[in-house]
Design a protein around this motif. Structure first.
Motif, PDB file in Angstrom:
ATOM      1  N   ASP A 108       0.814  -1.224   0.000  1.00 28.51           N
ATOM      2  CA  ASP A 108       0.000   0.000   0.000  1.00 28.51           C
ATOM      3  C   ASP A 108       0.847   1.274   0.000  1.00 28.51           C
ATOM      4  O   ASP A 108       0.406   2.312   0.476  1.00 28.51           O
ATOM      5  CB  ASP A 108      -0.963   0.005   1.190  1.00 28.51           C
ATOM      6  CG  ASP A 108      -0.241  -0.066   2.531  1.00 28.51           C
ATOM      7  OD1 ASP A 108       1.002  -0.240   2.546  1.00 28.51           O
ATOM      8  OD2 ASP A 108      -0.921   0.062   3.568  1.00 28.51           O
ATOM      9  N   MET A 109       2.076   1.205  -0.532  1.00 27.72           N
ATOM     10  CA  MET A 109       2.928   2.394  -0.634  1.00 27.72           C
ATOM     11  C   MET A 109       3.263   2.677  -2.097  1.00 27.72           C
ATOM     12  O   MET A 109       4.384   2.449  -2.550  1.00 27.72           O
ATOM     13  CB  MET A 109       4.206   2.200   0.166  1.00 27.72           C
ATOM     14  CG  MET A 109       3.985   2.217   1.654  1.00 27.72           C
ATOM     15  SD  MET A 109       5.528   2.488   2.511  1.00 27.72           S
ATOM     16  CE  MET A 109       4.920   2.534   4.194  1.00 27.72           C
ATOM     17  N   PRO A 110       2.291   3.168  -2.864  1.00 33.23           N
ATOM     18  CA  PRO A 110       2.459   3.252  -4.318  1.00 33.23           C
ATOM     19  C   PRO A 110       3.490   4.277  -4.786  1.00 33.23           C
ATOM     20  O   PRO A 110       3.892   4.245  -5.939  1.00 33.23           O
ATOM     21  CB  PRO A 110       1.058   3.639  -4.807  1.00 33.23           C
ATOM     22  CG  PRO A 110       0.416   4.305  -3.635  1.00 33.23           C
ATOM     23  CD  PRO A 110       0.954   3.601  -2.429  1.00 33.23           C
ATOM     24  N   PHE A 111       3.914   5.206  -3.892  1.00 38.00           N
ATOM     25  CA  PHE A 111       4.849   6.251  -4.328  1.00 38.00           C
ATOM     26  C   PHE A 111       6.276   5.985  -3.865  1.00 38.00           C
ATOM     27  O   PHE A 111       7.150   6.834  -4.008  1.00 38.00           O
ATOM     28  CB  PHE A 111       4.383   7.624  -3.842  1.00 38.00           C
ATOM     29  CG  PHE A 111       3.062   8.007  -4.437  1.00 38.00           C
ATOM     30  CD1 PHE A 111       2.974   8.411  -5.755  1.00 38.00           C
ATOM     31  CD2 PHE A 111       1.898   7.918  -3.695  1.00 38.00           C
ATOM     32  CE1 PHE A 111       1.750   8.737  -6.319  1.00 38.00           C
ATOM     33  CE2 PHE A 111       0.669   8.238  -4.247  1.00 38.00           C
ATOM     34  CZ  PHE A 111       0.598   8.647  -5.569  1.00 38.00           C
ATOM     35  N   ASN A 193       0.984   5.875   2.665  1.00 40.29           N
ATOM     36  CA  ASN A 193       0.376   4.549   2.539  1.00 40.29           C
ATOM     37  C   ASN A 193      -1.129   4.654   2.619  1.00 40.29           C
ATOM     38  O   ASN A 193      -1.679   5.556   3.228  1.00 40.29           O
ATOM     39  CB  ASN A 193       0.963   3.528   3.521  1.00 40.29           C
ATOM     40  CG  ASN A 193       0.841   3.944   4.954  1.00 40.29           C
ATOM     41  OD1 ASN A 193       0.570   5.088   5.254  1.00 40.29           O
ATOM     42  ND2 ASN A 193       1.037   3.016   5.856  1.00 40.29           N
ATOM     43  N   LEU A 194      -1.767   3.746   1.898  1.00 36.14           N
ATOM     44  CA  LEU A 194      -3.202   3.875   1.626  1.00 36.14           C
ATOM     45  C   LEU A 194      -3.998   3.100   2.670  1.00 36.14           C
ATOM     46  O   LEU A 194      -4.094   1.883   2.617  1.00 36.14           O
ATOM     47  CB  LEU A 194      -3.513   3.336   0.223  1.00 36.14           C
ATOM     48  CG  LEU A 194      -2.707   3.975  -0.917  1.00 36.14           C
ATOM     49  CD1 LEU A 194      -3.147   3.416  -2.253  1.00 36.14           C
ATOM     50  CD2 LEU A 194      -2.832   5.488  -0.905  1.00 36.14           C
ATOM     51  N   ASN A 195      -4.556   3.855   3.626  1.00 31.62           N
ATOM     52  CA  ASN A 195      -5.337   3.210   4.681  1.00 31.62           C
ATOM     53  C   ASN A 195      -6.782   3.682   4.714  1.00 31.62           C
ATOM     54  O   ASN A 195      -7.586   3.119   5.428  1.00 31.62           O
ATOM     55  CB  ASN A 195      -4.697   3.486   6.048  1.00 31.62           C
ATOM     56  CG  ASN A 195      -3.370   2.762   6.186  1.00 31.62           C
ATOM     57  OD1 ASN A 195      -3.265   1.588   5.857  1.00 31.62           O
ATOM     58  ND2 ASN A 195      -2.349   3.464   6.647  1.00 31.62           N
ATOM     59  N   SER A 196      -7.104   4.726   3.937  1.00 34.03           N
ATOM     60  CA  SER A 196      -8.462   5.274   3.994  1.00 34.03           C
ATOM     61  C   SER A 196      -8.854   5.783   2.616  1.00 34.03           C
ATOM     62  O   SER A 196      -7.995   5.994   1.761  1.00 34.03           O
ATOM     63  CB  SER A 196      -8.503   6.438   4.985  1.00 34.03           C
ATOM     64  OG  SER A 196      -7.773   7.534   4.437  1.00 34.03           O
TER      65      SER A 196
END
Length: 214
Positions: A108-111, A193-196
């Motif tokens: 979830d860390m696309p960058f 990171n994508l959590n929401s």
């Protein structure tokens, strides 16, 4: 064989916080799944990639491998039976292959920039791990690990530990703070990171304005 640099992609996140009804790894961003993005980041510099996930989770790795450039071998490893969570995924990946050094990356860390991860590896020296702590929060799922770290983390998991951050307490760790991270490729922006749904919206805006290393 022994992989000089192993990439461990922890892909088991449920994605429930994103409210999209799918596993995090299969969420699309800029037309590409988070799984595909993360594999491309690791394939830049890793000799082998192990994707760890719960045994029942379906991952389209054959499609990803066909699409990924170069000769980087991609395999999957099932999280140890009876365990859940990211520490289980870390241990599954680190114990599944011989390696000299490893990068663990959450899906979830696309960058995240490949060059940032390489910079972490270059700082390992004789330590067990190099762990970024943007904003003071250690990120064990965007960190470099020596081979010796694997068995120690496995023993933490066996002892009932489920927090990757607490498990770091058993390792000799170099922690990088904001000031140090700001000078590395991608800087602090690498650690979104994508959590929401809000995180996902922010990521989609970054992609839309072309702020990406891909």
């Amino acid at each position: 064989g022994l992989a000089a640099t192993l990439g461990v992609l922890v892909a088991g996140g449920a994605g429930s916080g994103l409210a999209l009804g799918s596993r995090k790894a299969l969420v699309r961003l800029g037309g590409v799944t988070l799984l595909e993005r993360a594999i491309a980041i690791l394939a830049d510099f890793c000799d082998e990639i192990v994707v760890s996930a719960p045994s029942g989770m379906v991952l389209p790795l054959t499609d990803v491998a066909r699409a990924s450039p170069g000769s980087c071998a991609i395999r999957r490893a099932d999280d140890p039976a009876g365990t859940v969570g990211p520490l289980a995924g870390m241990v599954a990946g680190l114990s599944s292959a011989g390696f000299e050094r490893a990068i663990v990356l959450g899906v979830d860390m696309p960058f995240m920039e490949s060059a940032m991860l390489v910079a972490l590896i270059e700082r390992l020296g004789g330590r067990h791990a190099v762990v970024p702590a943007p904003g003071g929060f250690p990120q064990p799922l965007a960190a470099a690990y020596a081979r010796a770290a694997g068995p120690i983390l496995a023993s933490c998991l066996d002892a009932g530990e489920r927090s990757p951050t607490r498990a770091l307490g058993s390792l000799d760790v170099l922690v990088l703070n904001d000031a140090e991270l700001a000078h590395l490729p991608g800087g602090l922006g690498s650690f979104l990171n994508l959590n929401s749904p809000a995180d996902l919206g922010q990521a989609q805006r970054r992609i839309a304005v072309g702020e990406t290393s891909a």
